[in-house]
Motif scaffolding. Sequence first.
Motif, PDB file in Angstrom:
ATOM      1  N   VAL A 128      79.188  30.989  66.275  1.00  0.00           N
ATOM      2  CA  VAL A 128      79.394  29.694  66.925  1.00  0.00           C
ATOM      3  C   VAL A 128      79.456  28.533  65.927  1.00  0.00           C
ATOM      4  N   THR A 129      78.807  28.643  64.771  1.00  0.00           N
ATOM      5  CA  THR A 129      78.852  27.543  63.807  1.00  0.00           C
ATOM      6  C   THR A 129      80.227  27.381  63.176  1.00  0.00           C
ATOM      7  N   LEU A 130      81.096  28.384  63.329  1.00  0.00           N
ATOM      8  CA  LEU A 130      82.459  28.280  62.804  1.00  0.00           C
ATOM      9  C   LEU A 130      83.425  27.699  63.827  1.00  0.00           C
ATOM     10  N   VAL A 131      82.946  27.501  65.046  1.00  0.00           N
ATOM     11  CA  VAL A 131      83.771  26.922  66.117  1.00  0.00           C
ATOM     12  C   VAL A 131      83.671  25.401  66.045  1.00  0.00           C
ATOM     13  N   PRO A 132      84.788  24.680  66.173  1.00  0.00           N
ATOM     14  CA  PRO A 132      84.723  23.213  66.140  1.00  0.00           C
ATOM     15  C   PRO A 132      83.823  22.652  67.243  1.00  0.00           C
ATOM     16  N   GLN A 133      83.105  21.604  66.924  1.00  0.00           N
ATOM     17  CA  GLN A 133      82.193  21.006  67.898  1.00  0.00           C
ATOM     18  C   GLN A 133      82.919  20.562  69.156  1.00  0.00           C
ATOM     19  N   VAL A 134      84.103  19.971  69.003  1.00  0.00           N
ATOM     20  CA  VAL A 134      84.843  19.487  70.173  1.00  0.00           C
ATOM     21  C   VAL A 134      85.219  20.642  71.087  1.00  0.00           C
ATOM     22  N   PHE A 135      85.499  21.810  70.502  1.00  0.00           N
ATOM     23  CA  PHE A 135      85.824  22.985  71.308  1.00  0.00           C
ATOM     24  C   PHE A 135      84.602  23.442  72.093  1.00  0.00           C
ATOM     25  N   PHE A 136      83.449  23.527  71.406  1.00  0.00           N
ATOM     26  CA  PHE A 136      82.230  23.982  72.065  1.00  0.00           C
ATOM     27  C   PHE A 136      81.860  23.048  73.214  1.00  0.00           C
ATOM     28  N   GLU A 137      81.957  21.759  72.984  1.00  0.00           N
ATOM     29  CA  GLU A 137      81.608  20.799  74.034  1.00  0.00           C
ATOM     30  C   GLU A 137      82.559  20.897  75.218  1.00  0.00           C
ATOM     31  N   ALA A 148      76.710  30.418  85.746  1.00  0.00           N
ATOM     32  CA  ALA A 148      77.484  30.575  84.514  1.00  0.00           C
ATOM     33  C   ALA A 148      76.552  30.672  83.307  1.00  0.00           C
ATOM     34  N   GLN A 149      76.951  31.483  82.326  1.00  0.00           N
ATOM     35  CA  GLN A 149      76.177  31.610  81.094  1.00  0.00           C
ATOM     36  C   GLN A 149      77.090  31.631  79.880  1.00  0.00           C
ATOM     37  N   LEU A 150      76.565  31.096  78.777  1.00  0.00           N
ATOM     38  CA  LEU A 150      77.253  31.121  77.494  1.00  0.00           C
ATOM     39  C   LEU A 150      76.364  31.844  76.500  1.00  0.00           C
ATOM     40  N   LEU A 151      76.862  32.929  75.943  1.00  0.00           N
ATOM     41  CA  LEU A 151      76.139  33.709  74.943  1.00  0.00           C
ATOM     42  C   LEU A 151      76.813  33.496  73.600  1.00  0.00           C
ATOM     43  N   CYS A 152      76.032  33.387  72.540  1.00  0.00           N
ATOM     44  CA  CYS A 152      76.639  33.163  71.225  1.00  0.00           C
ATOM     45  C   CYS A 152      75.782  33.761  70.122  1.00  0.00           C
ATOM     46  N   THR A 153      76.416  33.994  68.981  1.00  0.00           N
ATOM     47  CA  THR A 153      75.733  34.486  67.791  1.00  0.00           C
ATOM     48  C   THR A 153      76.082  33.588  66.616  1.00  0.00           C
ATOM     49  N   THR A 154      75.230  33.614  65.601  1.00  0.00           N
ATOM     50  CA  THR A 154      75.560  32.922  64.361  1.00  0.00           C
ATOM     51  C   THR A 154      74.627  33.362  63.244  1.00  0.00           C
ATOM     52  N   ASN A 155      75.156  33.319  62.027  1.00  0.00           N
ATOM     53  CA  ASN A 155      74.297  33.371  60.849  1.00  0.00           C
ATOM     54  C   ASN A 155      73.792  31.961  60.599  1.00  0.00           C
ATOM     55  N   HIS A 161      73.787  20.988  60.471  1.00  0.00           N
ATOM     56  CA  HIS A 161      74.968  21.382  61.246  1.00  0.00           C
ATOM     57  C   HIS A 161      74.812  20.918  62.693  1.00  0.00           C
ATOM     58  N   TRP A 162      75.923  20.556  63.330  1.00  0.00           N
ATOM     59  CA  TRP A 162      75.864  20.005  64.688  1.00  0.00           C
ATOM     60  C   TRP A 162      75.227  20.981  65.682  1.00  0.00           C
ATOM     61  N   PHE A 163      75.417  22.283  65.487  1.00  0.00           N
ATOM     62  CA  PHE A 163      74.867  23.225  66.465  1.00  0.00           C
ATOM     63  C   PHE A 163      73.350  23.294  66.365  1.00  0.00           C
ATOM     64  N   MET A 164      72.821  23.221  65.156  1.00  0.00           N
ATOM     65  CA  MET A 164      71.372  23.163  65.002  1.00  0.00           C
ATOM     66  C   MET A 164      70.841  21.835  65.526  1.00  0.00           C
ATOM     67  N   ARG A 165      71.495  20.749  65.142  1.00  0.00           N
ATOM     68  CA  ARG A 165      71.033  19.411  65.516  1.00  0.00           C
ATOM     69  C   ARG A 165      71.056  19.197  67.026  1.00  0.00           C
ATOM     70  N   ASP A 166      72.154  19.594  67.678  1.00  0.00           N
ATOM     71  CA  ASP A 166      72.347  19.251  69.089  1.00  0.00           C
ATOM     72  C   ASP A 166      71.878  20.335  70.053  1.00  0.00           C
ATOM     73  N   TRP A 167      71.688  21.581  69.561  1.00  0.00           N
ATOM     74  CA  TRP A 167      71.371  22.673  70.478  1.00  0.00           C
ATOM     75  C   TRP A 167      70.148  23.483  70.053  1.00  0.00           C
ATOM     76  N   LEU A 168      70.215  24.181  68.946  1.00  0.00           N
ATOM     77  CA  LEU A 168      69.112  25.085  68.604  1.00  0.00           C
ATOM     78  C   LEU A 168      67.781  24.365  68.452  1.00  0.00           C
TER      79      LEU A 168
END
Length: 416
Positions: A128-137, A148-155, A161-168
């Motif tokens: 998921v960290t390789l996906v653009p933020q605008v796409f994820f949003e 509905a559910q969203l499942l994702c993986t990442t190293n 990074h926006w995914f850590m900052r805004d989600w994890l």
Amino acid sequence: MLDTLPLSRKQIRSVAESTTKISCWEGAIRSGKTIASLLKWLIFIANAPTTGELVMIGKTAQTIHRNLFLPMQDPALFGPIASLIHYTPGAPTAIILGRVVHVIGANDAKSEPKIRGMTVCGAYVDEVTLVPQVFFEQLYGRMSVRGAQLLCTTNPDNPAHWFMRDWLSQVGKKPISRFSFTIDDNPFLDPDYVADMKSSHEGLFYRRFILGEWVAAEGAIYDSWDRQRHIVTSLPREGIHKWISLGVDYGTKNPFHAVLLGLGRDRRLYAAAEWRYDSRQVRRQLTDAEYSQRLRAWLQDVPGIGSIRPSFVTVDPSAASFVTQLKRDKLTPTPAKNDVMDGIRVVSSLLAANKLLVHESCKALITEIGGYSWDDKAALRGEERPIKVADHGVDALRYAVFTTRALWQRQLALAA
């Protein structure tokens, strides 16, 4: 399914507890996170809402096939369920447990229109960290179906990074579950493999890909580089088994740098020689035809080696005009793979494992490796990139090594 798969307790717990709208499996390489997340995905599809679309997303359709469909279609992993997963590589859709699943590559911000207008009831996002933020949003906003559910993986990545900052980092505040893994959380790995992986990573990449930590890139990029250990005065006594590639970083105003890479019979890679032309120093720019002529002449008589015909000439992919010139001159080029972070990780792993050595004649390359550093200002923005100074030789080396992994990886017995 939980009874037949070889799963660790942590994997089983993650599957059982991934009940929030977003669930993320993150951590070290080969730690079991992908298998656990795919199992949850199959369970979800079997019980998914009948309203809305199912989607699987990754950087490219090729990575989705390699990272996700190949494991799901492996009977050794998923037993008889594997026969219920139908996908042709490159196709826009798959059939999983009788449901149509859209397969979408999202390698840049231009991918975002691909999901406009969709109503999504279930999504799986690989890396998921390789996906653009605008796409994820946009994707998250499309998940309006009840259940509905969203499942994702990442190293792990940069902690900014926006995914850590805004989600994890928002577990408990936002509807997200986080399941973290280290390489030691996978009890089914061969201990020799684990030991090899640990010895093949140092610094940043050890902390991220072995320990599963989110740490910023800072300081020297090749922090395991040791002039005493990595610089050789001669090529291996056993000889070179194959001249694998000539990595070329093309420059007109900047230096033009080529690095010759060989696979030794001692199962190591050797940066055996370099050819460099710095137009600023000599105060004369060369044309593509002149570069080609001089490079071919050098290959006919590489100092201390002789005439060489490398298997590949891996060229900076932005140098389209030079690639065309080489084709005219019968020196078949291959556009280099320019995934910078992945390429740096592979070179770093080789250096850490003492599987990549540099001949003392590569003076410019040797000077650059020691000073090759991360851009601290970019890191503060959650971005990771090297400082673009004195990097022509290291780029040429990365092109030569990373683009040709299929030729040397098995011989070196290194999971790079």
